[in-house]
Design an enzyme around this catalytic site. Structure first.
Site, short mmCIF file in Angstrom:
data_model
loop_
_atom_site.label_atom_id
_atom_site.label_comp_id
_atom_site.label_asym_id
_atom_site.label_seq_id
_atom_site.Cartn_x
_atom_site.Cartn_y
_atom_site.Cartn_z
N HIS A 1 0.84 -1.20 0.00
CA HIS A 1 0.00 0.00 0.00
C HIS A 1 0.87 1.24 0.00
O HIS A 1 2.09 1.15 0.15
CB HIS A 1 -0.99 -0.02 1.16
CG HIS A 1 -0.39 0.10 2.53
ND1 HIS A 1 0.43 -0.86 3.08
CD2 HIS A 1 -0.49 1.07 3.48
CE1 HIS A 1 0.79 -0.49 4.30
NE2 HIS A 1 0.26 0.68 4.56
N HIS B 1 1.45 3.90 1.89
CA HIS B 1 2.03 4.65 3.01
C HIS B 1 3.55 4.76 2.89
O HIS B 1 4.22 3.81 2.46
CB HIS B 1 1.65 4.01 4.34
CG HIS B 1 0.26 4.35 4.77
ND1 HIS B 1 -0.45 3.63 5.71
CD2 HIS B 1 -0.58 5.36 4.39
CE1 HIS B 1 -1.64 4.17 5.88
NE2 HIS B 1 -1.75 5.23 5.09
N ASP C 1 6.01 4.73 4.94
CA ASP C 1 6.89 3.78 5.63
C ASP C 1 6.91 2.40 4.94
O ASP C 1 7.59 1.48 5.40
CB ASP C 1 6.53 3.64 7.12
CG ASP C 1 5.16 3.06 7.36
OD1 ASP C 1 4.22 3.43 6.63
OD2 ASP C 1 4.99 2.24 8.28
N HIS C 2 6.20 2.30 3.80
CA HIS C 2 6.24 1.08 2.98
C HIS C 2 6.81 1.33 1.59
O HIS C 2 7.07 0.38 0.86
CB HIS C 2 4.83 0.47 2.86
CG HIS C 2 4.27 0.07 4.19
ND1 HIS C 2 4.08 -1.24 4.56
CD2 HIS C 2 3.89 0.81 5.26
CE1 HIS C 2 3.60 -1.29 5.79
NE2 HIS C 2 3.47 -0.06 6.24
N HIS D 1 -7.49 -0.43 5.78
CA HIS D 1 -6.41 0.41 6.31
C HIS D 1 -6.15 1.55 5.33
O HIS D 1 -6.16 2.73 5.70
CB HIS D 1 -5.16 -0.46 6.51
CG HIS D 1 -3.94 0.29 6.92
ND1 HIS D 1 -3.80 0.87 8.17
CD2 HIS D 1 -2.79 0.57 6.25
CE1 HIS D 1 -2.61 1.47 8.24
NE2 HIS D 1 -1.98 1.29 7.09
N ASP E 1 -0.09 -3.86 6.39
CA ASP E 1 -0.70 -3.31 7.61
C ASP E 1 -2.17 -3.72 7.73
O ASP E 1 -2.96 -3.02 8.37
CB ASP E 1 -0.63 -1.77 7.60
CG ASP E 1 0.78 -1.26 7.83
OD1 ASP E 1 1.68 -2.07 8.11
OD2 ASP E 1 0.97 -0.03 7.73
N HIS F 1 4.87 -4.81 10.84
CA HIS F 1 5.27 -4.10 12.06
C HIS F 1 5.43 -5.06 13.25
O HIS F 1 4.72 -6.06 13.34
CB HIS F 1 4.24 -3.04 12.47
CG HIS F 1 4.22 -1.84 11.57
ND1 HIS F 1 5.03 -0.75 11.75
CD2 HIS F 1 3.46 -1.56 10.48
CE1 HIS F 1 4.80 0.15 10.81
NE2 HIS F 1 3.83 -0.31 10.03
ZN LIG Z 1 0.07 1.66 6.52
#
Ligand SMILES: [Zn+2]
Length: 257
Positions: free
Chosen positions: A55, A57, A59-60, A111, A131, A169
């Site tokens: 996805h 985001h 941090d990905h 999410h 996530d 995570h």
């Molecule tokens: Zn995320």
């Protein structure tokens, strides 16, 4: 045969590294930061052949551009124009090949709206779920709705019980603390908490988990279980008996836990 190991990133992210020991070719899943990926590839003398994105985001995806410039890998991800540099945009029903191993694409919105997961249906089934499903928990519902997220989690819950679940995570201890607030008398959950504490004391990852363990201990996969409903009722928190109502109640509680 794939070897899989986590590359820790930021405070609590795992970038999953998949590699084929003989060819020294590797894939990574959700490289939010290029630096730890580059360091690991160099240490292990691996060549980056491809990237899987779950996805949008940051941090990905934050490491994509740097890795693309260095290796020119094949980059698979969801159909979202916000993610730059994808070689191929994926949707439910698509299949991708990762170092000779086939993965099915599952759309799991909630999410985020673009969230996808990668599932390998073999002797040892594998799931990379970003996530959406966490060990002992699930992602926050940022872009979708509770019914959407519940349906996505239910699709993952229906995968084979032995499926290894690789989430993005290390949230397990916090998730399990919440799970115990929901179901204080769940014995398998108590055992899982003790094991996860020991694992974290050794500074080792608590993931991957598997679907069987999540079905037994993760409240977000137990929204139709009479035991969980009884716990919510006893605590005066039951706001509706459908699995979707229960999911919305439990997710809302966790958001403020
Ligand atoms: Zn995320």
């Amino acid at each position: 045969m794939l070897t899989i190991q986590p590359i820790p990133a930021f405070d609590d992210n795992y970038i999953w590294l998949l590699f084929e020991p003989r060819s020294r070719q590797a894939f990574v899943v959700d490289p939010g930061d290029a630096a730890p990926v580059l360091a690991t590839l160099q240490d292990m003398q691996l060549e980056l052949a491809g990237i899987l994105i779950t996805h949008h985001h940051f941090d990905h995806t934050g490491g994509l551009e740097q890795l693309r410039q260095r290796f020119d890998p094949t980059i698979f991800g969801p159909r979202n124009p916000a993610i730059a540099g994808l070689t191929r945009q994926l949707e439910s029903g698509d299949e991708v090949e990762v170092l000779g191993v086939r993965f099915q694409v599952l759309e799991v919105p909630g999410h985020t709206l673009d969230h996808i997961a990668y599932f390998h249906d073999g002797e040892q089934p594998l799931l990379f779920c970003g996530d959406t499903l966490f060990a002992g928990g699930c992602g926050r519902v940022f872009e979708g709705t509770p019914p959407m997220m519940h349906a996505s989690l239910q699709a993952l819950a229906d995968l084979p019980a032995i499926t290894r679940v690789y989430c993005a995570h290390e949230y397990t201890l916090a998730n399990l603390a919440f799970a115990q607030a929901v179901e204080p008398d769940n014995e398998q959950l108590a055992r899982r908490v003790a094991e996860a504490r020991t694992t974290r004391e050794r500074n080792e990852p608590t993931v991957p988990s598997d679907i069987a363990l999540e079905l037994a201990t993760n409240p977000f996969l137990r929204c139709g279980e009479p035991d969980l409903l009884a716990c919510l009722r006893a605590q005066g928190r039951l706001q509706g008996e459908s699995a979707v109502d229960v999911f919305a109640t439990v997710r809302g509680w966790k958001d403020n836990f």
